[in-house]
Design an enzyme around this catalytic site. Structure first.
Site, PDB file in Angstrom:
ATOM      1  N   PHE A 176     -19.406  -5.518 -17.143  1.00  0.00           N
ATOM      2  CA  PHE A 176     -19.940  -6.881 -17.255  1.00  0.00           C
ATOM      3  C   PHE A 176     -21.409  -6.807 -17.624  1.00  0.00           C
ATOM      4  O   PHE A 176     -22.196  -6.135 -16.951  1.00  0.00           O
ATOM      5  CB  PHE A 176     -19.789  -7.667 -15.940  1.00  0.00           C
ATOM      6  CG  PHE A 176     -20.335  -9.061 -16.059  1.00  0.00           C
ATOM      7  CD1 PHE A 176     -19.614 -10.054 -16.714  1.00  0.00           C
ATOM      8  CD2 PHE A 176     -21.590  -9.390 -15.561  1.00  0.00           C
ATOM      9  CE1 PHE A 176     -20.124 -11.339 -16.859  1.00  0.00           C
ATOM     10  CE2 PHE A 176     -22.115 -10.671 -15.698  1.00  0.00           C
ATOM     11  CZ  PHE A 176     -21.372 -11.651 -16.347  1.00  0.00           C
ATOM     12  N   ASP A 214     -27.362  -0.476 -17.457  1.00  0.00           N
ATOM     13  CA  ASP A 214     -27.461  -1.842 -16.944  1.00  0.00           C
ATOM     14  C   ASP A 214     -27.522  -1.736 -15.417  1.00  0.00           C
ATOM     15  O   ASP A 214     -26.503  -1.529 -14.759  1.00  0.00           O
ATOM     16  CB  ASP A 214     -26.244  -2.648 -17.412  1.00  0.00           C
ATOM     17  CG  ASP A 214     -26.240  -4.085 -16.871  1.00  0.00           C
ATOM     18  OD1 ASP A 214     -26.983  -4.367 -15.918  1.00  0.00           O
ATOM     19  OD2 ASP A 214     -25.475  -4.912 -17.411  1.00  0.00           O
ATOM     20  N   LYS A 221     -31.429  -9.629 -11.219  1.00  0.00           N
ATOM     21  CA  LYS A 221     -31.032 -10.013  -9.864  1.00  0.00           C
ATOM     22  C   LYS A 221     -32.059  -9.781  -8.753  1.00  0.00           C
ATOM     23  O   LYS A 221     -32.826 -10.677  -8.430  1.00  0.00           O
ATOM     24  CB  LYS A 221     -29.688  -9.345  -9.533  1.00  0.00           C
ATOM     25  CG  LYS A 221     -28.571  -9.846 -10.455  1.00  0.00           C
ATOM     26  CD  LYS A 221     -27.194  -9.609  -9.885  1.00  0.00           C
ATOM     27  CE  LYS A 221     -26.156 -10.472 -10.576  1.00  0.00           C
ATOM     28  NZ  LYS A 221     -25.552  -9.900 -11.761  1.00  0.00           N
TER      29      LYS A 221
HETATM   30  C1  PLP Z   1     -25.256 -10.298 -13.118  1.00  0.00           C
HETATM   31  C2  PLP Z   1     -25.167  -9.234 -14.139  1.00  0.00           C
HETATM   32  C3  PLP Z   1     -25.551  -9.459 -15.476  1.00  0.00           C
HETATM   33  C4  PLP Z   1     -25.945 -10.830 -15.988  1.00  0.00           C
HETATM   34  O1  PLP Z   1     -27.051 -11.343 -15.346  1.00  0.00           O
HETATM   35  P1  PLP Z   1     -27.399 -12.927 -15.485  1.00  0.00           P
HETATM   36  O2  PLP Z   1     -28.699 -13.058 -14.786  1.00  0.00           O
HETATM   37  O3  PLP Z   1     -26.281 -13.660 -14.815  1.00  0.00           O
HETATM   38  O4  PLP Z   1     -27.465 -13.233 -16.926  1.00  0.00           O
HETATM   39  C5  PLP Z   1     -25.502  -8.390 -16.354  1.00  0.00           C
HETATM   40  N1  PLP Z   1     -25.113  -7.171 -15.961  1.00  0.00           N
HETATM   41  C6  PLP Z   1     -24.746  -6.914 -14.685  1.00  0.00           C
HETATM   42  C7  PLP Z   1     -24.361  -5.528 -14.301  1.00  0.00           C
HETATM   43  C8  PLP Z   1     -24.753  -7.934 -13.738  1.00  0.00           C
HETATM   44  O5  PLP Z   1     -24.336  -7.682 -12.488  1.00  0.00           O
END
Ligand code: PLP
Length: 389
Positions: free
Chosen positions: A123, A210, A239
């Site tokens: 994701f 990521d 986050k």
């Molecule tokens: C939450 C998340 C995203 C996206 O972040 P947003 O602030 O919702 O755009 C991307 N990669 C990972 C691994 C995430 O957990």
């Protein structure tokens, strides 16, 4: 627009790991706003930084120097062993920056259609490029045509990466979560990240992690790659970086840090004095309270607690995690558990249909960690016995 389907509860106040709803009922927060409020709710150091900066200066634009931003950049780069950083306002934007960086890196090497290897079950966000990179059909469906330039391989499979590499000369980078978040807290085998590093080094690709969910102490280290000591070329954060103020970051080192120049990328709100001041306060607390180590200890405690409380329970497939990124995988879809836990005064998440995911704040006390087990284990037992009947 109805893109969310919220549970029937609203919170009016928070303190540490606890939230109070409109009826005065208290809930233990084992979600932390999806790995955002790592310092819990209403942390005094965050509140102080926020209020103080709000009274001075919120925003000026990136057409002027922003000392708070420069300070945050320096602190983050030092912590992450990176050279520079682009700030933005969300995780998806941080990954957009990484994807643009990789493409420009490719074009500078005269690769006309630079492509990025991404993983099944990953994701990376909800914008067009990041949903195209995401390995989940449900998130892509209806939004075709997808952004081109991604090759998808199974997660935790180095051979698959090598095979794609054999047949494609346009690859410039690998984008991967060191542990998947939305994909169900999949922890790859030891040596996987190292293997990716080696493949990238052999071929001149950028290794891009990521760490939007895994970063900022969540997994028991500042960044999840530090468990294996595999430093990426590019790393994205969001986050937990702002504890609730919207801030994202794309960090780079080495050749990747030399790709962007003025005009290549930007954002109006990004890195404004307010969010940077708050993120600096977050770093202060994480550092002085050594919350990365605390997260590792609490994670062990919760794993042991759940393994004991759910020992021999039919329907529990696996209990796993690293630091305070924990999963209880069941043998059936378990969205219903959200409501059962809520009734027991506990906030949790269910992802990948059958994985209970826990992302509590890192400021949890031992007693609060135990309380999560006390509230959740019986709810899981009840759910599994009902569903079987
Ligand atoms: C939450 C998340 C995203 C996206 O972040 P947003 O602030 O919702 O755009 C991307 N990669 C990972 C691994 C995430 O957990």
């Amino acid at each position: 627009m109805p893109v969310f389907a919220p549970l029937p509860v609203a919170f009016v106040r928070g303190e540490g790991a606890w939230l109070t709803d409109t009826n005065g009922k208290k809930y233990l927060d084992a979600l932390a706003g999806v790995a955002v409020c790592n310092l819990g709710h209403a942390h005094p150091a965050v509140t102080r930084a926020l209020c103080d900066q709000a009274g001075k200066l919120l925003h000026v634009s990136n057409w002027y120097e922003i000392p708070e931003q420069a300070q945050l950049a320096e602190r983050l780069c030092k912590l992450a062993s990176m050279d520079n950083v682009f700030f933005c306002n969300s995780g998806a934007e941080a990954n957009e920056a990484a994807i643009k960086l990789a493409r420009l890196y490719g074009h500078k090497k005269d690769i006309l259609h630079p492509s990025i290897i991404v993983m099944e079950g990953s994701f990376h966000g909800r914008t067009l490029a990041t949903l195209s990179a995401t390995g989940n059909r449900k998130i892509q469906a209806g939004f075709e045509p997808l952004v081109a330039g991604f090759y998808r391989v199974p997660y935790n499979d180095l051979e698959a990466v090598r095979t794609v590499a054999e047949h494609n000369k346009d690859i410039v980078a690998v984008l991967v979560e060191p542990i998947t978040g939305e994909g169900g807290v999949q922890i790859p085998d030891a040596g996987y990240l190292q293997g990716l590093r080696q493949i990238c080094d052999e071929r001149g690709w950028l290794l891009m992690f990521d760490e939007i969910q895994t970063g900022m102490g969540r997994t028991g280290k500042w960044f999840a790659w530090q468990h294996e000591n595999v430093r990426p070329d590019v790393m994205t954060l969001a986050k937990g970086l702002g504890n609730g103020v919207p801030i994202g970051a794309c960090l780079a080192q080495g050749a990747a840090a030399k790709v962007f120049s003025p005009g290549n990328h930007g954002s109006t709100f990004s890195g404004n004095p307010l969010v940077c001041r708050v993120a600096l306060a977050v770093l202060d607390v994480l550092e002085t309270e050594k919350l990365d180590r605390r997260s590792a200890m609490l994670g062990e405690r919760l794993l042991a607690g759940f393994r004991h409380a759910l020992a021999g329970v039919a329907g529990v497939k696996e209990i796993r995690g690293r630091g305070l990124m924990l999963a209880i995988e069941l043998d059936r879809p378990c969205k219903e558990l959200l409501k059962l836990a809520l009734d027991s005064g506990l906030l949790i998440n269910v992802t990948a249909d059958n994985v209970v995911r826990l992302l509590p704040p890192l400021i949890l006390s031992d007693a609060e960690a135990d309380e999560i087990v006390t509230r959740l284990a019986p709810a899981i037992r009840t759910f599994l016995s009902k569903a079987a009947a």
